[in-house]
Design an enzyme around this catalytic site. Structure first.
Site, PDB file in Angstrom:
ATOM      1  NE  ARG A   1      -3.794   0.766   0.711  1.00  0.00           N
ATOM      2  CZ  ARG A   1      -4.772   0.802   1.616  1.00  0.00           C
ATOM      3  NH1 ARG A   1      -5.230  -0.307   2.135  1.00  0.00           N
ATOM      4  NH2 ARG A   1      -5.278   1.946   1.984  1.00  0.00           N
TER       5      ARG A   1
ATOM      6  CB  ALA B   1      -6.648  10.707   5.678  1.00  0.00           C
ATOM      7  CG  ASP B   2      -5.031   5.267   2.487  1.00  0.00           C
ATOM      8  OD1 ASP B   2      -4.290   4.308   2.258  1.00  0.00           O
ATOM      9  OD2 ASP B   2      -6.204   5.143   2.883  1.00  0.00           O
ATOM     10  NE  ARG B   3       1.222   9.309   0.842  1.00  0.00           N
ATOM     11  CZ  ARG B   3       2.493   8.927   1.026  1.00  0.00           C
ATOM     12  NH1 ARG B   3       3.424   9.847   1.167  1.00  0.00           N
ATOM     13  NH2 ARG B   3       2.815   7.657   1.067  1.00  0.00           N
TER      14      ARG B   3
ATOM     15  CB  ALA C   1      -5.065  10.399  -0.820  1.00  0.00           C
TER      16      ALA C   1
END
Length: 360
Positions: free
Chosen positions: A98, A242-244, A252
Site C-alpha cells: 500500500r 485518510a491514507d495521506r 487521499a
C-alpha cells in the site's frame, strides 16, 4: 481467510488493546499460515493489499506486528547486521502492498532505523528481533492511545459545531473510526450511516460488521444514495479517514470520498477528516503529488467486488482507482490525536505546518 485480531481498525475495536505478537502468533498458527506458507510475509502483505486489514493506522500496526510474528521464533543464522537487513527488507516488502498509506511507510522507516542502530551494539541476532518486537508492541500501545485521543477531540468539536442538534447522525465511508464510537458512548450519536464502499465493498463487509459488533445504531446505504440522504436532512456530518494528507490539507482516501465531499458542500453538511498526524505528508505541497494506486479490473467486472461471477460485458475497459483526493476547500476540519486543525486564514486554508510545530 480473515484473522480476527486484524480484521478491524484499532480506531474502533477494543480487541486491539489486547493484541500482542504472542496473540497474533497464536492466531496465525490456528489458521495454519505458518505451516502452509513458506513465505509468511506474503500472507501479511496480501492481507493489506486485499483489504482484510484496512484503515491506514491499522495497516501500519498490523504490518509491524505481523513481521514480529515471523521473527519471534525464526531460526535465523547470521550476524546482527544481517538480522537488521532481513527485517528492513521484509518491511520494504510490506510497504509495497500500500504505497499510498503514509502511516505504513512511516512506521517501517522508524523500525528500520531502530534495528539498524541496535545492530551497531548487539552481539546476537536474536537481540535484534527482540528489539523489533518490543518496538512494534509499543507502537500498538501508542496507537490505541492516539486513536482514543482522536475520538475525544472529534466528539467534543462536533458537539460544539453542531450545538443546535441534540443528537448527531453521521455518514462514514469505508472506515467507522473512533469519533463515531466516542459519540455513541457519550449518548450523542443518533445513528451512523455507512456506505457500501464500492467496488470492493469494505463498507458492507467490514464497516457494517464493526457497527453491529459495537452495537451502534447504524444503516447501510448504497454509495449512490449519499446525496439523497443529505438532501433529506438525515445527516449532520460526514467523517472519513485518510491514507495521506498533503501539506495544504488535500486528502487521499478511499475512492468515492471526493463525491461525498462535493455532496456535503452542496447540502451544507460538515465534512471531517479524522486521521493520525502520521498521515500528514508535509513533503507534498498538494494532493496533486499523491500517487493513486489502481486496483484489479475484476473488482468491477465481476460480482462481489471481483470475487464472484462476471457481470460486465466482455471486452469493456476498466478504470478502477483505489483512492481519490478531496481538495482542502471541501474539508471542514481535520481531527487528529493532537487536536483539531481548523481553517484560520482569511482564504479558508489550513496551516497544517503551523499546527504541527507546537503540537510536537
Amino acid at each position: 481467510m480473515e484473522a480476527y485480531p486484524v480484521q478491524r481498525a484499532p480506531a474502533l475495536c477494543g480487541v486491539w488493546e489486547r493484541v500482542s505478537v504472542a496473540s497474533l502468533t497464536l492466531a496465525c498458527e490456528m489458521r495454519g499460515d505458518r505451516d502452509s506458507n513458506p513465505e509468511p510475509s506474503g500472507h501479511r502483505r496480501n492481507a493489506i493489499r486485499d483489504m482484510v486489514v484496512r484503515g491506514a493506522p491499522a495497516i501500519a500496526i498490523a504490518a509491524a506486528l505481523a513481521l514480529g510474528v515471523e521473527v519471534s521464533d525464526l531460526d535465523f543464522i547470521g550476524t546482527p547486521g544481517e538480522a537488521a537487513s532481513f527485517v528492513s527488507k521484509k518491511l520494504e516488502y510490506l510497504v509495497s502492498s500500500r504505497p499510498s498509506a503514509v502511516n505504513l511507510s512511516d512506521a517501517a522507516t522508524k523500525l528500520q532505523t531502530l534495528v539498524s542502530k541496535a545492530a551497531e551494539y548487539s552481539k546476537d541476532s536474536k537481540a535484534i528481533f527482540q528489539v523489533y518486537i518490543e518496538a512494534a508492541e509499543t507502537m500498538l500501545v501508542d496507537d490505541v492511545a492516539d486513536n482514543k485521543a482522536i475520538g475525544s477531540h472529534g466528539a467534543v468539536f462536533l458537539q460544539r459545531q453542531l450545538a443546535n442538534s441534540k443528537k448527531i447522525s453521521v455518514l462514514t465511508h469505508c472506515n467507522t473510526g473512533r469519533v463515531i464510537r466516542t459519540l455513541h458512548s457519550g449518548g450523542v450519536l443518533e445513528k451512523a450511516f455507512c456506505t457500501e464502499t464500492r467496488p470492493f465493498n469494505q463498507g458492507s463487509r467490514l464497516t457494517a460488521f464493526e457497527l453491529v459488533h459495537e452495537k451502534i445504531p447504524a444503516t447501510l446505504i448504497a454509495d449512490s444514495a449519499a446525496a439523497a440522504l443529505m438532501k433529506q436532512g438525515h445527516v449532520q456530518a460526514v467523517i472519513v479517514g485518510a491514507d495521506r494528507i498533503a501539506a495544504n490539507g488535500d486528502t487521499a482516501n478511499k475512492i468515492g470520498t471526493y463525491n461525498l465531499a462535493i455532496s456535503a458542500k452542496h447540502h451544507s453538511v460538515q465534512f471531517y477528516v479524522a486521521a493520525l498526524v502520521t498521515s500528514i505528508d508535509l513533503s507534498l505541497p498538494s494532493g496533486d503529488e499523491i500517487v493513486i494506486e489502481e486496483r484489479s479490473p475484476k473488482e468491477l467486472l465481476d460480482s462481489e467486488g471481483g470475487l464472484g461471477k462476471q457481470v460486465a460485458a466482455s471486452g469493456i475497459s476498466v478504470w478502477n482507482p483505489a483512492f481519490d483526493v478531496t481538495p482542502a476547500n471541501l474539508i471542514t476540519a481535520i481531527i487528529t490525536e493532537k487536536g483539531v486543525i481548523t481553517k484560520t486564514d482569511a482564504d479558508g486554508s489550513f496551516d497544517i505546518k503551523g499546527f504541527l510545530q507546537p503540537a510536537k
